[in-house]
Design a protein around this motif. Sequence first.
Motif, PDB file in Angstrom:
ATOM      1  N   GLY A  40       0.190   9.702  64.744  1.00  9.07           N
ATOM      2  CA  GLY A  40       1.055   9.207  65.800  1.00  9.07           C
ATOM      3  C   GLY A  40       0.439   9.555  67.144  1.00  9.07           C
ATOM      4  N   VAL A  41       0.623   8.693  68.117  1.00  9.28           N
ATOM      5  CA  VAL A  41       0.093   8.931  69.464  1.00  9.28           C
ATOM      6  C   VAL A  41       1.261   8.948  70.436  1.00  9.28           C
ATOM      7  N   GLY A  42       1.305   9.970  71.278  1.00 11.31           N
ATOM      8  CA  GLY A  42       2.452  10.068  72.166  1.00 11.31           C
ATOM      9  C   GLY A  42       2.190  10.865  73.418  1.00 11.31           C
ATOM     10  N   LEU A  43       3.279  11.372  73.962  1.00  8.49           N
ATOM     11  CA  LEU A  43       3.231  12.056  75.251  1.00  8.49           C
ATOM     12  C   LEU A  43       4.089  13.312  75.205  1.00  8.49           C
ATOM     13  N   TYR A  44       3.547  14.393  75.762  1.00  6.89           N
ATOM     14  CA  TYR A  44       4.355  15.593  75.963  1.00  6.89           C
ATOM     15  C   TYR A  44       4.874  15.559  77.389  1.00  6.89           C
ATOM     16  N   ASP A  45       6.184  15.667  77.531  1.00  2.00           N
ATOM     17  CA  ASP A  45       6.824  15.648  78.846  1.00  2.00           C
ATOM     18  C   ASP A  45       7.780  16.832  78.912  1.00  2.00           C
ATOM     19  N   ALA A  46       7.416  17.835  79.699  1.00  2.00           N
ATOM     20  CA  ALA A  46       8.196  19.073  79.761  1.00  2.00           C
ATOM     21  C   ALA A  46       9.629  18.843  80.216  1.00  2.00           C
ATOM     22  N   LEU A  47       9.852  17.804  81.033  1.00  2.00           N
ATOM     23  CA  LEU A  47      11.188  17.559  81.569  1.00  2.00           C
ATOM     24  C   LEU A  47      11.880  16.363  80.921  1.00  2.00           C
ATOM     25  N   GLY A  48      11.272  15.782  79.917  1.00  2.00           N
ATOM     26  CA  GLY A  48      11.850  14.606  79.280  1.00  2.00           C
ATOM     27  C   GLY A  48      13.016  14.948  78.372  1.00  2.00           C
ATOM     28  N   ALA A  49      13.848  13.936  78.098  1.00  2.00           N
ATOM     29  CA  ALA A  49      14.955  14.133  77.161  1.00  2.00           C
ATOM     30  C   ALA A  49      14.402  14.556  75.804  1.00  2.00           C
ATOM     31  N   VAL A  73      -0.701   1.841  74.658  1.00  2.00           N
ATOM     32  CA  VAL A  73       0.052   2.984  74.131  1.00  2.00           C
ATOM     33  C   VAL A  73      -0.114   4.211  75.035  1.00  2.00           C
ATOM     34  N   VAL A  74      -1.283   4.327  75.684  1.00  2.00           N
ATOM     35  CA  VAL A  74      -1.578   5.523  76.494  1.00  2.00           C
ATOM     36  C   VAL A  74      -1.794   5.199  77.968  1.00  2.00           C
ATOM     37  N   SER A  75      -1.423   3.995  78.387  1.00  6.28           N
ATOM     38  CA  SER A  75      -1.693   3.577  79.768  1.00  6.28           C
ATOM     39  C   SER A  75      -0.704   4.151  80.781  1.00  6.28           C
ATOM     40  N   HIS A  76       0.333   4.817  80.287  1.00  9.47           N
ATOM     41  CA  HIS A  76       1.330   5.427  81.174  1.00  9.47           C
ATOM     42  C   HIS A  76       0.661   6.467  82.078  1.00  9.47           C
ATOM     43  N   ASP A  77       0.857   6.335  83.388  1.00 11.33           N
ATOM     44  CA  ASP A  77       0.287   7.299  84.335  1.00 11.33           C
ATOM     45  C   ASP A  77       1.006   8.642  84.213  1.00 11.33           C
ATOM     46  N   LEU A  78       0.227   9.703  84.080  1.00 13.41           N
ATOM     47  CA  LEU A  78       0.811  11.035  83.978  1.00 13.41           C
ATOM     48  C   LEU A  78       1.270  11.503  85.358  1.00 13.41           C
ATOM     49  N   ASP A  79       2.438  12.097  85.404  1.00 14.87           N
ATOM     50  CA  ASP A  79       3.014  12.575  86.661  1.00 14.87           C
ATOM     51  C   ASP A  79       2.423  13.948  86.993  1.00 14.87           C
ATOM     52  N   PRO A  80       1.665  14.066  88.085  1.00 15.82           N
ATOM     53  CA  PRO A  80       1.044  15.351  88.433  1.00 15.82           C
ATOM     54  C   PRO A  80       2.060  16.432  88.808  1.00 15.82           C
ATOM     55  N   LYS A  81       3.298  16.017  89.111  1.00 18.53           N
ATOM     56  CA  LYS A  81       4.326  16.980  89.497  1.00 18.53           C
ATOM     57  C   LYS A  81       5.045  17.572  88.285  1.00 18.53           C
ATOM     58  N   HIS A  86      -1.189  13.859  76.917  1.00 19.38           N
ATOM     59  CA  HIS A  86      -1.201  13.051  75.705  1.00 19.38           C
ATOM     60  C   HIS A  86      -1.258  13.955  74.477  1.00 19.38           C
ATOM     61  N   ILE A  87      -0.571  13.536  73.428  1.00 20.60           N
ATOM     62  CA  ILE A  87      -0.558  14.311  72.190  1.00 20.60           C
ATOM     63  C   ILE A  87      -0.765  13.390  70.993  1.00 20.60           C
ATOM     64  N   VAL A  88      -1.204  13.995  69.906  1.00 22.53           N
ATOM     65  CA  VAL A  88      -1.398  13.286  68.643  1.00 22.53           C
ATOM     66  C   VAL A  88      -0.642  14.045  67.558  1.00 22.53           C
ATOM     67  N   PHE A  89       0.113  13.305  66.751  1.00 23.37           N
ATOM     68  CA  PHE A  89       0.866  13.884  65.639  1.00 23.37           C
ATOM     69  C   PHE A  89       0.093  13.631  64.347  1.00 23.37           C
ATOM     70  N   SER A  90      -0.145  14.670  63.558  1.00 23.03           N
ATOM     71  CA  SER A  90      -0.799  14.487  62.261  1.00 23.03           C
ATOM     72  C   SER A  90       0.076  15.078  61.163  1.00 23.03           C
ATOM     73  N   GLY A  91      -0.270  14.751  59.921  1.00 23.50           N
ATOM     74  CA  GLY A  91       0.554  15.194  58.807  1.00 23.50           C
ATOM     75  C   GLY A  91       1.726  14.254  58.616  1.00 23.50           C
ATOM     76  N   SER A  92       2.745  14.692  57.909  1.00 23.95           N
ATOM     77  CA  SER A  92       3.922  13.860  57.686  1.00 23.95           C
ATOM     78  C   SER A  92       5.133  14.742  57.455  1.00 23.95           C
ATOM     79  N   GLY A  93       6.302  14.124  57.551  1.00 23.55           N
ATOM     80  CA  GLY A  93       7.535  14.868  57.344  1.00 23.55           C
ATOM     81  C   GLY A  93       8.233  15.196  58.649  1.00 23.55           C
ATOM     82  N   ARG A  94       9.150  16.139  58.585  1.00 20.84           N
ATOM     83  CA  ARG A  94       9.967  16.478  59.752  1.00 20.84           C
ATOM     84  C   ARG A  94       9.297  17.482  60.692  1.00 20.84           C
TER      85      ARG A  94
END
Length: 255
Positions: A40-49, A73-81, A86-94
């Motif tokens: 899985g490809v995603g984003l870590y956002d410290a202040l996100g829901a 998938v990764v074109s979202h501009d990262l907020d410097p504030k 970017h993060i990658v999820f590997s493995g499977s399950g919860r």
Amino acid sequence: MFRTLVFSFFKLTSLIFIVSNVHAHSIEAVVAKIKPSVVGVGLYDALGAQTHQLRGTGFVFGDGSLVATNYHVVSHDLDPKVVQYHIVFSGSGRAPNIHRAEIIAKDPIHDLAILKLDTKLTPVVLASDEMLNDGAEVLLTGFPIGAILGLFPATHRGIVAASSPDVIPSVNSNMLSNKLLEKLKNPYLIYQLDITAYPGNSGSPLYNADNGEVVGVLNKVFIKESKETVLEKPSGISYAIPIKYLKVLANGANL
């Protein structure tokens, strides 16, 4: 005569059953081989829901530290504030493994991006640059509806319907964007697929059902009505970028 015909029919149906059974087991083996490489490809956002957000699919290739996905998938501009990366999820399950990743190469024209991990996972085998013929059986594995209940890769099966220019027809001239007009001037061939896929499948590996070699990167689905109805009314028409463009991107970045 009747006994001979019955016996011949029995032998024929038995042979068909054996061949079909062998083919089914072959596909099972191919899928099992590919799954460890699908991430899985995603984003870590410290202040996100949600601090760890899954945005699409990718797959490991090369030396095991490289991940291919779609540029969108990764074109979202990262907020410097804010603490975002970017993060990658590997493995499977919860409780999947989460790896920090860095974009090291991107190709917006062909909707491709390559991320670098600080660890190594199981890589796929990339196919040759030769395009598959129409009718070739293919599989794709990814995360069609995200990771609401955990990370569980799903596999879909279909065929190559055509090799067509990377331009989805517009209903009317008002829908012709500058980007679409540019593609009309310089079209390149992509795979049009008779296969069901969903938004979360963006970046999924498209691979040969016979040997598991990755032939393309899924990047979009044809929407019949609206984005809101794509999950309940899939068109069954999807598109993938041929793998040769990923190789060009990797070689250009000396990877």
